[in-house]
Design an enzyme around this catalytic site. Structure first.
Site, PDB file in Angstrom:
ATOM      1  N   HIS A   1       0.825  -1.206   0.000  1.00  0.00           N
ATOM      2  CA  HIS A   1       0.000   0.000   0.000  1.00  0.00           C
ATOM      3  C   HIS A   1       0.863   1.261   0.000  1.00  0.00           C
ATOM      4  O   HIS A   1       2.066   1.209   0.226  1.00  0.00           O
ATOM      5  CB  HIS A   1      -0.913   0.017   1.233  1.00  0.00           C
ATOM      6  CG  HIS A   1      -1.724  -1.222   1.389  1.00  0.00           C
ATOM      7  ND1 HIS A   1      -2.153  -1.691   2.616  1.00  0.00           N
ATOM      8  CD2 HIS A   1      -2.197  -2.108   0.475  1.00  0.00           C
ATOM      9  CE1 HIS A   1      -2.842  -2.796   2.449  1.00  0.00           C
ATOM     10  NE2 HIS A   1      -2.884  -3.070   1.167  1.00  0.00           N
TER      11      HIS A   1
ATOM     12  N   HIS B   1      -9.447 -13.878   5.812  1.00  0.00           N
ATOM     13  CA  HIS B   1      -8.771 -13.218   4.692  1.00  0.00           C
ATOM     14  C   HIS B   1      -9.033 -13.999   3.411  1.00  0.00           C
ATOM     15  O   HIS B   1      -8.959 -15.224   3.403  1.00  0.00           O
ATOM     16  CB  HIS B   1      -7.267 -13.114   4.935  1.00  0.00           C
ATOM     17  CG  HIS B   1      -6.560 -12.258   3.931  1.00  0.00           C
ATOM     18  ND1 HIS B   1      -6.147 -12.748   2.712  1.00  0.00           N
ATOM     19  CD2 HIS B   1      -6.215 -10.937   3.949  1.00  0.00           C
ATOM     20  CE1 HIS B   1      -5.563 -11.774   2.024  1.00  0.00           C
ATOM     21  NE2 HIS B   1      -5.592 -10.667   2.748  1.00  0.00           N
TER      22      HIS B   1
END
Length: 425
Positions: free
Chosen positions: A108, A174
């Site tokens: 990110h 996840h």
């Protein structure tokens, strides 16, 4: 007609689905989990009873350089509670320790100062040494080995050179690593770009074991475990949170043992039976996970698991930060179809994996079989359309669009928080 609350940004929007249309509501029991302990007590109790590991106050003795890995702005880890307690424990055992808080950004963008203040509180940001990991900066990383998959393992130099490496995070289902938390602080958290790309290659993402709630035989998880061991991740504090982002459970201690115990707790609460429907409504759990389209793919996989073939998936997600990944966005914008995206990705060998390919692969998989409608009034609709999806300003508008195609009698399943559940067929 039940009124269903769906997280959206920092608030909730409501859905009213007629009884004759409602196929089911899939929710994690974590949202209704009750405990008579306050959040700080839960964390302190976990730290006092670490699993397969001495207490943190003992581990830190004699360690000069201590690195504490924490999650970035995209994760709802309640660091305002956990970080002060961890710092207190470290300094209780070793007042002279030099502590660096390393933000595990993974792939990110860096966490901004404003986001740090929102996450940690102004006092922590002002007083502590906080550094963003940047997977693309070669001077930040060092090679430490070869992953079981064959990819090179490059990790943040600060972490590798630490006298003691500690990780904090939270555990939730996840969509390809099985569960978040634990070893994920290392890979992808503080790994180099090429290491993340190798671990997230098309072959691994396509594996039937790379799915929500699955650790056994998961090739991505296997690499992550190896990375955590190679980094010498000595101690973790992982929490489990409810729909209000409040801590309901915590584990601490050995990075593998404690994480596995936390995963069992989450699995028991989060597993739900699929209710296949013509229309499936989901969300990415509100802020901070619904800041962009990239992150919102996670909740789509929960809807995918409870859809009929050719169902319409409605995603309620603010996406105020846009697409969330330039490569991710351009992959779809420059393609004629989701199938073209998938065909190209599946031809790509591990060593040629490109940034955000994994997210593109999963979104393409979904779009090949389902129409997706994004509900948001905070994102440029053209971005959504460029990525082969439809846009609606309100949930009611999205439902009207879906019913025009599926009929007024269409069955509807609602998954209020798609990232919190493990949908089992």
């Amino acid at each position: 007609m039940p009124t269903i609350s769906i997280p959206y940004s920092r608030k909730f929007i409501t859905a009213e689905i007629p009884d004759e249309n409602l196929e089911g509501i899939l929710e994690s029991e974590a949202h209704d989990f009750k405990t008579n302990k306050d959040q700080e007590s839960i964390v302190r109790e976990a730290l006092k009873n670490p699993m397969d590991c001495p207490p943190l106050t003992e581990l830190v003795k004699g360690k000069k350089n201590i690195v504490l890995i924490t999650s970035d702005h995209t994760r709802p880890v309640p660091s305002k509670i956990t970080i002060p307690i961890l710092l207190e424990e470290i300094r209780k055992g070793n007042p002279e320790a030099q502590i660096t808080i390393l933000i595990a950004t993974g792939f990110h963008r860096p966490t901004t100062k404003e986001e740090m203040i929102d996450k940690f509180g102004e006092e922590i940001v002002k007083k502590e040494k906080i550094i963003n990991h940047d997977c693309r900066q070669k001077e930040q990383i060092v090679k430490v080995g070869i992953l079981p998959s064959g990819g090179e393992l490059w990790l943040n130099k600060l972490a590798v050179e630490a006298d003691l490496l500690i990780g904090e995070g939270f555990i939730e289902p996840h969509f390809f690593a099985g569960f978040s938390g634990g070893r994920k602080s290392i890979l992808p958290g503080i790994a180099g770009q090429n290491t993340v790309l190798a671990n997230h290659c098309s072959k691994f993402i396509a594996s039937e074991h790379s799915r929500t709630g699955v650790l056994k035989d998961n090739p991505i998880h296997k690499d992550m475990l190896f990375a955590a061991q190679a980094a010498k991740l000595s101690f973790i504090l992982n929490v489990v949170i409810d729909s209000q982002k409040k801590i309901i459970y915590a584990v601490a201690g050995d990075s593998r043992t404690a994480h596995e115990e936390g995963c069992k707790f989450v699995e028991n609460l989060a597993s739900v039976k699929a209710k296949p429907a013509d229309i499936v409504i989901t969300s990415n759990g509100g802020y901070p996970l619904d800041q962009n389209i990239y992150q919102s793919v996670k909740s789509m996989t929960a809807a995918e698991a409870s859809s009929k073939e050719d169902s319409i998936i409605i995603v309620v997600s603010a996406c105020n930060d846009g697409h969330g990944g330039e490569g991710f966005y351009q992959t779809f914008k420059n393609a004629f179809s989701a199938q073209q995206v998938m065909d190209q990705i599946m031809k790509t060998p591990m060593e040629e994996t490109i940034p955000d390919q994994w997210e593109s692969q999963i979104l393409a998989r979904i779009l090949i079989h389902h129409e997706v409608i994004f509900v948001t009034d905070q994102c440029n609709p053209q971005i959504i359309k460029d990525m082969h999806m439809n846009h609606a300003n309100t949930l009611q508008e999205a439902l009207s669009m879906a019913k025009k195609k599926k009929g007024e009698n269409a069955t509807i399943t609602v998954i209020p928080d798609g990232v919190s559940v493990i949908v089992q067929k």
